[in-house]
Design an enzyme around this catalytic site. Structure first.
Site, PDB file in Angstrom:
ATOM      1  N   HIS A  55       0.861  -1.174   0.000  1.00  0.00           N
ATOM      2  CA  HIS A  55       0.000   0.000   0.000  1.00  0.00           C
ATOM      3  C   HIS A  55       0.904   1.232   0.000  1.00  0.00           C
ATOM      4  CE1 HIS A  55      -3.955  -1.873   1.733  1.00  0.00           C
ATOM      5  NE2 HIS A  55      -3.580  -2.416   0.590  1.00  0.00           N
ATOM      6  N   GLU A  57       1.415   3.688   2.139  1.00  0.00           N
ATOM      7  CA  GLU A  57       2.177   3.918   3.368  1.00  0.00           C
ATOM      8  C   GLU A  57       3.289   2.883   3.520  1.00  0.00           C
ATOM      9  OE1 GLU A  57      -2.221   4.872   4.338  1.00  0.00           O
ATOM     10  OE2 GLU A  57      -1.108   3.482   3.064  1.00  0.00           O
ATOM     11  N   SER A  82      -7.207   7.449   4.100  1.00  0.00           N
ATOM     12  CA  SER A  82      -7.243   6.941   5.471  1.00  0.00           C
ATOM     13  C   SER A  82      -6.558   5.570   5.551  1.00  0.00           C
ATOM     14  CB  SER A  82      -8.710   6.833   5.897  1.00  0.00           C
ATOM     15  OG  SER A  82      -8.839   6.440   7.231  1.00  0.00           O
ATOM     16  N   CYS A  84      -5.506   1.851   6.157  1.00  0.00           N
ATOM     17  CA  CYS A  84      -6.166   0.574   6.406  1.00  0.00           C
ATOM     18  C   CYS A  84      -5.596  -0.067   7.677  1.00  0.00           C
ATOM     19  CB  CYS A  84      -5.966  -0.345   5.203  1.00  0.00           C
ATOM     20  SG  CYS A  84      -4.300  -1.061   5.122  1.00  0.00           S
ATOM     21  N   CYS A  87      -1.698  -0.763   7.346  1.00  0.00           N
ATOM     22  CA  CYS A  87      -0.868   0.432   7.409  1.00  0.00           C
ATOM     23  C   CYS A  87      -0.948   1.081   8.786  1.00  0.00           C
ATOM     24  CB  CYS A  87      -1.274   1.399   6.306  1.00  0.00           C
ATOM     25  SG  CYS A  87      -1.002   0.704   4.655  1.00  0.00           S
TER      26      CYS A  87
END
Length: 150
Positions: A55, A57, A82, A84, A87
Site C-alpha cells: 500500500h 504507506e 485513510s 487501512c 498500514c
C-alpha cells in the site's frame, strides 16, 4: 497542531498517487517526513509489483529504509487516503506520532484505533485526493475491492 508544511507534503503524497494511477495502479500515495525532510515516499504498488502488501504507506516506509526507532517517533506520515488496518498497524509498530490524511470519504480506515493509541490524526479533506480515487473506483471497481479486501 497544524503544520505549515502540511499542504506541501500532502501535495507530494498526491504526486505519488498520480504516479500510481499513471502506472495503471491504485492511486494512493504517501510520504514519510522527518524533521521537515521527506525520508521515504511511495505509492500503492500492489498491481505493479504483484504485491500483497505494498500500500502507499507501506511503500513509503520501505523506501525510507531501516531507521532508528527515534526517527519514527519524530516523523509524520502523509497519506492520500485513510490508513487501512495493515498500514495503521505499521504506524503503531514504529510509533509514528502523527498522520495527515488526504481524505477518508471513499474509505475510512483505522483512524479511531490510531487515535485510541495516542496518534494525532488530521484529515485535511484534499479534493484532488478524493477525485482521483473516485475516478479510479469508477474505472476499476473490482481492483479497488481487491485492494481493500472486499
Amino acid at each position: 497542531m497544524e503544520n505549515l508544511n502540511d499542504d506541501y507534503f500532502m501535495q507530494q503524497a498526491y504526486a505519488e498517487a498520480e504516479a500510481g494511477y499513471n502506472e495503471s495502479g491504485i492511486p494512493i500515495g504517501s510520504v514519510l517526513v522527518h524533521k521537515g525532510q521527506i525520508i521515504g515516499r511511495g505509492h500503492n504498488r500492489r498491481v505493479q509489483n504483484g504485491s500483497a502488501i505494498l500500500h502507499g504507506e507501506m511503500d513509503a516506509l520501505e523506501n525510507a529504509g531501516r531507521q532508528n526507532a527515534s526517527v519514527y517517533r519524530e516523523s509524520v506520515i502523509y497519506t492520500t487516503l485513510s490508513p487501512c488496518p495493515m498500514c495503521s498497524g505499521a504506524i503503531l509498530l514504529y510509533g509514528i506520532p502523527r498522520v495527515v490524511v488526504g481524505e477518508n470519504k471513499t474509505f475510512l480506515g483505522d483512524e479511531e484505533l490510531l487515535r485510541s493509541r495516542g496518534v494525532e490524526v488530521n484529515v485535511v479533506n484534499h479534493p484532488a485526493c478524493k477525485a482521483i480515487l473516485e475516478k479510479f473506483i469508477s474505472e476499476k471497481p473490482g481492483l479497488w475491492n481487491e485492494d481493500i479486501g472486499v
